[in-house]
Scaffold this active site. Structure first.
Site, PDB file in Angstrom:
ATOM      1  N   ASP A  75       0.807  -1.212   0.000  1.00  0.00           N
ATOM      2  CA  ASP A  75       0.000   0.000   0.000  1.00  0.00           C
ATOM      3  C   ASP A  75       0.845   1.270   0.000  1.00  0.00           C
ATOM      4  OD1 ASP A  75       0.928  -0.484   2.587  1.00  0.00           O
ATOM      5  OD2 ASP A  75      -1.036  -0.976   3.375  1.00  0.00           O
ATOM      6  N   ASN A 143      -7.533  -2.502  14.222  1.00  0.00           N
ATOM      7  CA  ASN A 143      -8.918  -2.812  13.852  1.00  0.00           C
ATOM      8  C   ASN A 143      -9.020  -4.034  12.933  1.00  0.00           C
ATOM      9  OD1 ASN A 143      -8.054  -1.927  11.361  1.00  0.00           O
ATOM     10  ND2 ASN A 143      -9.412  -0.152  11.258  1.00  0.00           N
TER      11      ASN A 143
END
Ligand code: F6R
Length: 259
Positions: A75, A143
């Site tokens: 990413d 998360n």
């Protein structure tokens, strides 16, 4: 021991120190590289893989040739060019590329500063299609995100632009002067590209990862816990330290503890 089903198709290794864990992952990586004419590594950024990169650099200094290795990163932040100190391009230069003989021709990272992000995602998918990943290195967000595949009702298969969740922005603010400076979007490899890797090593260290680590391998897969999808892969190693493993161990008892 609680009555929960731990997906034991994942190998779990728990280390006393992050340094030892990094050396272990570098050794796995060496085994993937040696004897493979054109090995492909999928790489991550952030705090988690830095000990691994240092161990890989050390192996390189001891003779491991990386000149034929291709790397594809997971990413990059949207809006940061390669020279921005918080860009993942810059991170990779600092933590790995500049200290090895990896060829700049063979290292790929999404371009977060591309004028057309849709085209950039398509370009990156072509690169991924041409380079099947032998070993994917992953960290995990608090998360449960992998790459920047954030918790959501749906997970996307291919490279895409993602809006980062508040908890990711808050967590990554530690790398920036202030929270407002954290980009709100990123380009990330999709879930299918990650799952197509032949082998996956996910590292997670520190107490703040204990909760998410305990949710990785419960036998349930949820798009709201993206990392749980790794249970669908046949060749995953979870590399933990004692703090990140604490809740997992509390839930299931000692698992494959590596002393
Ligand atoms: C980074 C990436 C992210 C990180 C995750 C954990 O390329 O793909 O999924 O692995 O946010 O970050 P750290 O390691 O900083 O806790």
């Amino acid at each position: 021991m609680k009555e929960c089903v731990l997906d034991m198709s994942m190998t779990i290794r728990i280390f006393d120190t992050v340094r030892d864990a990094g050396i272990y992952v570098a050794t796995i990586t060496e085994a993937v590289i040696v004897g493979n004419q054109s090995p492909v590594l999928g790489l991550a950024t952030g705090d988690t893989p830095t000990a691994f990169y240092q161990a890989l650099i050390n192996l390189h200094r001891c003779g491991l040739d990386l000149s034929q290795v291709t790397t594809v990163n997971l990413d990059e932040y949207v809006g940061l060019d390669a020279n921005h100190p918080q860009s993942y391009h810059y991170f990779m230069q600092m933590h790995l590329f500049s200290q090895t003989n990896l060829s700049s021709q063979n290292t790929f990272i999404p371009n977060g500063a591309a004028p057309n992000l849709i085209q950039e995602c398509a370009r990156y998918d072509e690169i991924l299609k041409a380079h099947a990943i032998d070993l994917q290195i992953l960290g995990v967000g608090v998360n449960g995100h992998i790459g920047f595949n954030e918790p959501a009702d749906m997970l996307l298969t291919n490279t895409h632009v993602v809006t980062l969740r508040e908890e990711t922005i808050a967590s990554n603010a530690r790398f920036f002067d202030r929270t407002e400076a954290v980009p709100r979007q990123a380009i990330t490899m999709g879930i299918q590209s990650i799952l197509q890797s032949k082998r996956i090593v996910l590292m997670a260290f520190g107490a703040e990862k204990a909760d998410i680590v305990a949710r990785i391998a419960t036998g349930n897969v949820s798009t709201n816990i993206p990392v749980s999808i790794l249970q669908l892969h046949q060749n995953v190693v979870l590399v933990l330290d004692r703090e990140s493993a604490r809740q997992l161990v509390d839930n299931y008892g000692e698992v494959n503890v590596q002393e």
